[in-house]
Every structure is written in structure tokens, then in C-alpha cells.
Design a protein around this motif. Sequence first.
Motif, PDB file in Angstrom:
ATOM      1  N   VAL A 209     -14.658   2.754  -9.960  1.00 32.08           N
ATOM      2  CA  VAL A 209     -13.629   3.542 -10.642  1.00 32.08           C
ATOM      3  C   VAL A 209     -12.314   2.762 -10.593  1.00 32.08           C
ATOM      4  N   ARG A 210     -11.340   3.253 -11.322  1.00 29.28           N
ATOM      5  CA  ARG A 210     -10.043   2.591 -11.394  1.00 29.28           C
ATOM      6  C   ARG A 210      -9.407   2.477 -10.002  1.00 29.28           C
ATOM      7  N   ALA A 211      -8.943   1.279  -9.682  1.00 28.52           N
ATOM      8  CA  ALA A 211      -8.219   1.070  -8.431  1.00 28.52           C
ATOM      9  C   ALA A 211      -6.730   1.229  -8.684  1.00 28.52           C
ATOM     10  N   ASN A 212      -6.011   1.709  -7.668  1.00 27.75           N
ATOM     11  CA  ASN A 212      -4.566   1.814  -7.783  1.00 27.75           C
ATOM     12  C   ASN A 212      -3.911   0.473  -7.449  1.00 27.75           C
ATOM     13  N   ALA A 213      -2.679   0.298  -7.902  1.00 27.90           N
ATOM     14  CA  ALA A 213      -2.022  -1.011  -7.817  1.00 27.90           C
ATOM     15  C   ALA A 213      -1.928  -1.511  -6.382  1.00 27.90           C
ATOM     16  N   GLN A 214      -1.627  -0.609  -5.432  1.00 27.33           N
ATOM     17  CA  GLN A 214      -1.464  -1.044  -4.048  1.00 27.33           C
ATOM     18  C   GLN A 214      -2.761  -1.620  -3.496  1.00 27.33           C
ATOM     19  N   SER A 215      -3.891  -1.008  -3.843  1.00 32.76           N
ATOM     20  CA  SER A 215      -5.178  -1.471  -3.339  1.00 32.76           C
ATOM     21  C   SER A 215      -5.500  -2.871  -3.829  1.00 32.76           C
ATOM     22  N   ARG A 216      -5.191  -3.138  -5.089  1.00 36.31           N
ATOM     23  CA  ARG A 216      -5.532  -4.432  -5.671  1.00 36.31           C
ATOM     24  C   ARG A 216      -4.768  -5.579  -5.032  1.00 36.31           C
ATOM     25  N   GLN A 217      -3.644  -5.277  -4.374  1.00 36.32           N
ATOM     26  CA  GLN A 217      -2.822  -6.320  -3.770  1.00 36.32           C
ATOM     27  C   GLN A 217      -3.277  -6.695  -2.361  1.00 36.32           C
ATOM     28  N   LEU A 218      -4.231  -5.952  -1.799  1.00 31.43           N
ATOM     29  CA  LEU A 218      -4.655  -6.195  -0.427  1.00 31.43           C
ATOM     30  C   LEU A 218      -5.706  -7.292  -0.360  1.00 31.43           C
ATOM     31  N   PRO A 219      -5.755  -8.053   0.748  1.00 33.79           N
ATOM     32  CA  PRO A 219      -6.775  -9.107   0.865  1.00 33.79           C
ATOM     33  C   PRO A 219      -8.190  -8.567   0.868  1.00 33.79           C
ATOM     34  N   ILE A 220      -8.405  -7.383   1.418  1.00 35.88           N
ATOM     35  CA  ILE A 220      -9.684  -6.677   1.330  1.00 35.88           C
ATOM     36  C   ILE A 220      -9.363  -5.252   0.901  1.00 35.88           C
ATOM     37  N   ASP A 221      -9.824  -4.880  -0.273  1.00 32.91           N
ATOM     38  CA  ASP A 221      -9.530  -3.528  -0.783  1.00 32.91           C
ATOM     39  C   ASP A 221     -10.527  -2.549  -0.175  1.00 32.91           C
ATOM     40  N   LEU A 222     -10.074  -1.759   0.784  1.00 35.89           N
ATOM     41  CA  LEU A 222     -10.943  -0.817   1.474  1.00 35.89           C
ATOM     42  C   LEU A 222     -11.105   0.503   0.731  1.00 35.89           C
ATOM     43  N   VAL A 223     -10.141   0.848  -0.124  1.00 36.30           N
ATOM     44  CA  VAL A 223     -10.030   2.220  -0.629  1.00 36.30           C
ATOM     45  C   VAL A 223     -10.721   2.387  -1.974  1.00 36.30           C
ATOM     46  N   THR A 224     -11.558   3.418  -2.081  1.00 34.27           N
ATOM     47  CA  THR A 224     -12.199   3.790  -3.337  1.00 34.27           C
ATOM     48  C   THR A 224     -12.018   5.291  -3.551  1.00 34.27           C
ATOM     49  N   ASP A 225     -11.721   5.673  -4.789  1.00 31.69           N
ATOM     50  CA  ASP A 225     -11.493   7.081  -5.107  1.00 31.69           C
ATOM     51  C   ASP A 225     -12.769   7.754  -5.589  1.00 31.69           C
ATOM     52  N   GLY A 226     -12.774   9.082  -5.466  1.00 33.59           N
ATOM     53  CA  GLY A 226     -13.905   9.879  -5.922  1.00 33.59           C
ATOM     54  C   GLY A 226     -13.556  11.345  -5.832  1.00 33.59           C
TER      55      GLY A 226
END
Length: 477
Positions: A209-226
Motif C-alpha cells: 500500500v502507499r507509504a507515507n513520506a517519512q517512512s520512505r526516508q528511513l534506511p529500513i522502512d518498518l511501517v506498513t498501513d492497513g
Amino acid sequence: MTAPERHPSPHTDIPTGLHTYTDDALGAHDAVALAALVRRREVSPAEAARDAAARLRAAEGLGALAATIADPAPTTAPDGPLAGVPTLVKDNSDYRGLPTGHGSAAFTPAPARRHAPFVRQLLSTGVTVLGKTRLPEFGFNATTEFEHAAPVRNPWHTAHSPGGSSGGAAALVAAGAVPVAHANDGGGSIRIPAACCGLVGLKPTRGRVRANAQSRQLPIDLVTDGILSRTVRDTAAFLAAAETHWRNPELPPLGLVEGPSGRRLRVGLLLDSPTGVPTDPATRAAVTATATTLEGLGHTVRPVRIPLDDQFTEDFLTYWGMLSFLLALTGRTLGAHFDRHRMDPLSQGLRAQYVRAMRRTPAVLHRLRKSREAYAAAFRGLDAILAPVVAHTTPRLGHLSPAVPYPTLIARILAYVAFTPLDNTVGTPSVSLPSTATTPEGLPIGVMFSARPGHEHTLLDLAYTLEAANPFRRLGS
């Protein structure tokens, strides 16, 4: 739009269990059934929103709402498959016109100017947003509690935690106030509250699903929405609808999964955490009983081991601390008068722990990325892995409170959140489902299935199978 007190006062007359089911337009319908009534014009979106708002008022004792919308906007997607279904957005995602508080008293948020990318995807399904749900500060804790404010309570037994960080969403879905609610998961924050509140909580594959801008800037994107839901078909319907708004071309299409496939699946059984944390007897029994059910239905279950690096827990904790450190540095971008000294003791403890370990950041990132190799090896010859969601049953409020001294609190969190973070690190999909077991207080016990990246259909297949074999218990039924 109105925003109530960000920190509601404690309630002293809350019953042991609290639900809002009544004979109104919502009835006991899940989102799919309610949307069908709206399409047939047996229920109008306005009626559904009105009755859900009344249920939210009836659930005030749970302390789960961060903000409400006095006059909900009509859906922007009247032909969406979930058109007219009332829902809520978690208060760490921007919804235009409402402040985004992140569960923190460290700053004063301004109303958001635009919807977050995932919120736009959620709205594309046709839902009607009625407000926002509470979460622990910045989503760090596995319970939705606060240092100087009333906690969010579990509707099954209000002396207990609803889990975290999507605890506000879970409490209100389980109580029947709305059929589904937005949630997100950076270390278990969809699956843990689902387990605590007897819900279906699926963390999609990273990038599904769509990632938010803050997540995309992280070295490992841990967060997923649902979302959190009471039925498997609601989660399946949401994922299919979200995919029509945007689909990641790097992942296989999912489509609408409408029931069990009948395929015989190979399931690995993991009873104790790969990080070495033992599972308590009640949770172990719930997972074992689920494995027995699967075998009785013709599936193959065998023990599995995940050979994680011994430093995984410490590395994940370091990365977690890095997030708190970055928030302390960039907090002024979140709202007015940000004061990092007002972050709660858990956030401050995580930040301090990271400062001491900062020089090890490159090695930590390297090892966390390599954990995908161990996980991939565990999946060889398997379609899914069955495990506990958490290492012990739902704690009472106060056990994981941020007011607990940091060394004691972090030890308690690590002894509880011992299974979920691996899927966030690797990016694999994972779902929490209600088991047939309960605690002596009547609280649900969840079980977790994880699959290879892009294989949400396998998780939905297993979920439909178990729901059909033993229909999930509903609060108040």
C-alpha cells in the motif's frame, strides 16, 4: 470539525466489558455487509455515520478517540466497494483539517493541510471518516497508555491493555463502534492490538500500500498501513479495493480473495521466539490448538526454526531508539512549541539508549538487512509460518505504562513483543487472527501467520479456513 481533549480524564465507573452493539443501522454487520445495504439503499451513508457517531459516544469510557468530525464529509468515492462504511484514521496519519497528535504531549499540532498518501488510498474505497484514534507516543509502545493521561481500555475487559500502537482503533472496532478502522504496524502495531482485542489484523507486504513520506526516508522502512476488522472478508475487501487505487508493479497483484482455496498448505510451527523469549502456557496452547485444527483440515504442519543473529533484539532496539532520536531532532516539523523534554519516559529512554550505541549504526543496519536471509531460509518448503503474536497474554493496564522506569519497562516490552518485529524488518506480510482460546478473564488470545513477500493471498486463505472452522467470537454475542 472538533478535537476533544487530547488527554481525556480517567473514568471511574467503567464496566468490566464494554460494547456498543444495538438495533440500529449498523447492527452487527461487518463492512462488506453494511456496504451492500448502502448499495441497495436500505441504509444511507448518513444513517450509518449517524449511528456510528452514537456508538462512539457510547464507547467514550474506552478513551480511544483522539478527535471527531462534527459533520463528516460525503464520500469522495460513492462507487467504492466500501462506500458508506464509517471508519476512523489513526492519529499518526494526516487527515486534512484535523491535527495529527502522534499521541504526544511534546508539541501542539496544527490542522493538517492535506491527506497523507495512505489516507487518500483508504478514502478511495468509499469509507466515511468520523475522526481519529489514539495511539501511544509516536507508536513506540505495545500498549496505548500515557504518562499523564488516561489509557485506552480493552473493551473485552477494561482493566486490561488493548495493545499498541493501534490500540484506539482496535478498541473501537472490537466494541462495535465502527466495522473497520485504519491501523499501521512498525513492530507489531496492527497485529498486537488485533490479538488483544480478538480482531483480524493483517500487516501487508512492505510496498503493498502507499507509504507515507517519512517512512520512505528511513534506511529500513518498518511501517506498513492497513486496517483492523472483525471478519476476514473485510480485510480482503479492503486490500482489493486499495489495489484498484494504486498497485505496486513490483509485487504480484492480489485481487479480491473471497474464501479458502481448498489448497493443502505447508505450515511451519514456531512456538518460542527466535530471539530466545519463551512463550507462556496459555499462548503456547492456543497456537498448538490452531496447528491441530489445521492438521485436521488436511494441511501439513511441522516445527520450524529461524536462525536469527543473536544480536537481532539489540539491533532492533537500537533502530527503534534511532527513530526516537530523529524525532527529537526534527520534532519542530510536527507542530508548534515542540519540546523534546516533554517526550514520555519511554521515548526518552529509547533516545538515550541510541545515543550510547550510535557509533554501531552501520553494523546494526547491515545485520538487520541480513535477517531476511535467515527468514527466507526458514520458509524453504513452507507456505506460511504459524507463531504466537506476543509471548504472553494481554497484560493489565499499568504493566507497560510509560511511567514504569525505563529499564524495567523495556525488559517487559521485550519479553512481550518477541515475535512481530521480524516481519517488519524483512517486509513480509503477517496476520493476527483470534484463536479459540481465551484467558481466565475472557480476553482473546491471537495467533499469527506470516508468509513470503507478496503472498497475502496465502494468509487470507488460512484466515478464511480458520474462520470457517471456528467462527471468530464477537464481543457481546
